[in-house]
Scaffold this motif. Structure first.
Motif, PDB file in Angstrom:
ATOM      1  N   ARG A  84     -10.667 105.944 -52.910  1.00  0.00           N
ATOM      2  CA  ARG A  84     -10.303 105.227 -54.137  1.00  0.00           C
ATOM      3  C   ARG A  84      -9.016 105.738 -54.786  1.00  0.00           C
ATOM      4  O   ARG A  84      -8.371 105.001 -55.530  1.00  0.00           O
ATOM      5  N   LEU A  85      -8.631 106.967 -54.520  1.00  0.00           N
ATOM      6  CA  LEU A  85      -7.409 107.512 -55.112  1.00  0.00           C
ATOM      7  C   LEU A  85      -6.194 107.348 -54.200  1.00  0.00           C
ATOM      8  O   LEU A  85      -5.095 107.759 -54.552  1.00  0.00           O
ATOM      9  N   MET A  86      -6.408 106.739 -53.034  1.00  0.00           N
ATOM     10  CA  MET A  86      -5.317 106.610 -52.065  1.00  0.00           C
ATOM     11  C   MET A  86      -5.141 105.184 -51.562  1.00  0.00           C
ATOM     12  O   MET A  86      -4.574 104.967 -50.491  1.00  0.00           O
ATOM     13  N   ARG A  87      -5.574 104.227 -52.315  1.00  0.00           N
ATOM     14  CA  ARG A  87      -5.491 102.837 -51.864  1.00  0.00           C
ATOM     15  C   ARG A  87      -4.087 102.259 -51.974  1.00  0.00           C
ATOM     16  O   ARG A  87      -3.862 101.120 -51.571  1.00  0.00           O
ATOM     17  N   HIS A  88      -3.162 103.019 -52.499  1.00  0.00           N
ATOM     18  CA  HIS A  88      -1.786 102.538 -52.652  1.00  0.00           C
ATOM     19  C   HIS A  88      -0.933 102.770 -51.399  1.00  0.00           C
ATOM     20  O   HIS A  88       0.253 102.477 -51.398  1.00  0.00           O
ATOM     21  N   TRP A  89      -1.537 103.275 -50.342  1.00  0.00           N
ATOM     22  CA  TRP A  89      -0.831 103.388 -49.060  1.00  0.00           C
ATOM     23  C   TRP A  89      -1.774 103.018 -47.928  1.00  0.00           C
ATOM     24  O   TRP A  89      -2.988 103.044 -48.089  1.00  0.00           O
ATOM     25  N   ILE A  90      -1.194 102.643 -46.813  1.00  0.00           N
ATOM     26  CA  ILE A  90      -1.968 102.271 -45.631  1.00  0.00           C
ATOM     27  C   ILE A  90      -1.552 103.136 -44.450  1.00  0.00           C
ATOM     28  O   ILE A  90      -0.476 103.732 -44.452  1.00  0.00           O
ATOM     29  N   TRP A  91      -2.418 103.155 -43.440  1.00  0.00           N
ATOM     30  CA  TRP A  91      -2.128 103.829 -42.170  1.00  0.00           C
ATOM     31  C   TRP A  91      -1.592 102.818 -41.176  1.00  0.00           C
ATOM     32  O   TRP A  91      -2.035 101.670 -41.153  1.00  0.00           O
ATOM     33  N   LEU A  92      -0.695 103.257 -40.330  1.00  0.00           N
ATOM     34  CA  LEU A  92      -0.242 102.468 -39.186  1.00  0.00           C
ATOM     35  C   LEU A  92      -0.735 103.208 -37.945  1.00  0.00           C
ATOM     36  O   LEU A  92      -0.400 104.369 -37.724  1.00  0.00           O
ATOM     37  N   TYR A  93      -1.594 102.527 -37.172  1.00  0.00           N
ATOM     38  CA  TYR A  93      -2.216 103.131 -35.994  1.00  0.00           C
ATOM     39  C   TYR A  93      -1.860 102.351 -34.733  1.00  0.00           C
ATOM     40  O   TYR A  93      -1.599 101.150 -34.779  1.00  0.00           O
ATOM     41  N   THR A  94      -1.925 103.040 -33.614  1.00  0.00           N
ATOM     42  CA  THR A  94      -1.857 102.439 -32.282  1.00  0.00           C
ATOM     43  C   THR A  94      -0.633 101.529 -32.157  1.00  0.00           C
ATOM     44  O   THR A  94      -0.730 100.345 -31.841  1.00  0.00           O
ATOM     45  N   VAL A  95       0.508 102.113 -32.448  1.00  0.00           N
ATOM     46  CA  VAL A  95       1.792 101.412 -32.368  1.00  0.00           C
ATOM     47  C   VAL A  95       2.214 101.425 -30.899  1.00  0.00           C
ATOM     48  O   VAL A  95       2.452 102.484 -30.327  1.00  0.00           O
ATOM     49  N   MET A  96       2.286 100.224 -30.295  1.00  0.00           N
ATOM     50  CA  MET A  96       2.537 100.152 -28.850  1.00  0.00           C
ATOM     51  C   MET A  96       3.500  99.025 -28.513  1.00  0.00           C
ATOM     52  O   MET A  96       3.401  97.940 -29.075  1.00  0.00           O
ATOM     53  N   VAL A  97       4.382  99.314 -27.568  1.00  0.00           N
ATOM     54  CA  VAL A  97       5.218  98.299 -26.918  1.00  0.00           C
ATOM     55  C   VAL A  97       5.011  98.478 -25.423  1.00  0.00           C
ATOM     56  O   VAL A  97       5.051  99.600 -24.910  1.00  0.00           O
ATOM     57  N   HIS A  98       4.783  97.376 -24.726  1.00  0.00           N
ATOM     58  CA  HIS A  98       4.513  97.465 -23.292  1.00  0.00           C
ATOM     59  C   HIS A  98       5.677  98.150 -22.575  1.00  0.00           C
ATOM     60  O   HIS A  98       6.848  97.899 -22.885  1.00  0.00           O
ATOM     61  N   PRO A  99       5.381  99.021 -21.600  1.00  0.00           N
ATOM     62  CA  PRO A  99       6.445  99.730 -20.877  1.00  0.00           C
ATOM     63  C   PRO A  99       7.509  98.806 -20.280  1.00  0.00           C
ATOM     64  O   PRO A  99       8.685  99.176 -20.246  1.00  0.00           O
TER      65      PRO A  99
END
Length: 174
Positions: A84-99
């Motif tokens: 509840r104290l950190m809802r002002h930011w988000i995580w970016l996960y599993t950032v992928m570009v095909h080889p």
């Protein structure tokens, strides 16, 4: 030809198979996306299902980049912070570009699309991500506007004698 990005595309067999193929191919090419090679789609599937559940519960959003043939070529998950104290930011996960698309600028395009998506989310002021040390990814993310905010030594264990730093980065949106 540039990728076409879609936030929250409909989940069906083509998307499911496309993301699993992408994740497997990126992993087996040495990409730092949560697994070590060799990996199979069946090994990765449970983690993807966890992401799908988070999407269904409204805790995560999926950004997909499609190539000119309509194949899944890039992805990133934007995950809401539930504290509840950190809802002002988000995580970016599993950032992928095909080889097969490496070196075409698609990684920058993906991060720009993720930034645009994050800016569209009410109340979000920053994007955080972590990356595996020893890959040089922190330099790439820094060139896209992310700032390094910390490192945890030996936080990621790839093998018994192969520990890496967990590098934390943030992109302020305001």
């Amino acid at each position: 030809m540039p990728l076409t990005f879609h936030l929250d595309p409909p989940v069906g067999p083509d998307l499911r198979d496309g993301v699993l193929t992408l994740w497997t191919d990126v992993t087996n090419a040495g990409g730092a996306v949560g697994f070590v090679p060799p990996a199979t789609a069946e090994e990765i599937r449970p983690e993807f299902v966890r992401h799908l559940v988070a999407m269904a519960e409204g805790r995560a959003r999926l950004l997909v980049g499609y190539d000119e043939e309509g194949a899944v070529a890039a992805t990133a998950f934007l995950t809401h912070n539930t504290h509840r104290l950190m809802r002002h930011w988000i995580w970016l996960y599993t950032v992928m570009v095909h080889p097969r698309h490496q070196g075409k600028g698609y990684g920058r395009d993906l991060l720009a699309a993720a930034e645009d998506a994050a800016r569209s989310l009410e109340g979000v002021e920053a994007v955080r991500l972590t990356c595996r040390g020893g890959t040089g990814l922190e330099n790439f993310y820094a060139s896209c506007g992310y700032k390094e905010v910390g490192r945890v030594p030996d936080a990621i264990r790839l093998a018994p004698d192969d520990d890496r730093e967990d590098i934390m980065m943030v992109l302020p949106l305001r």
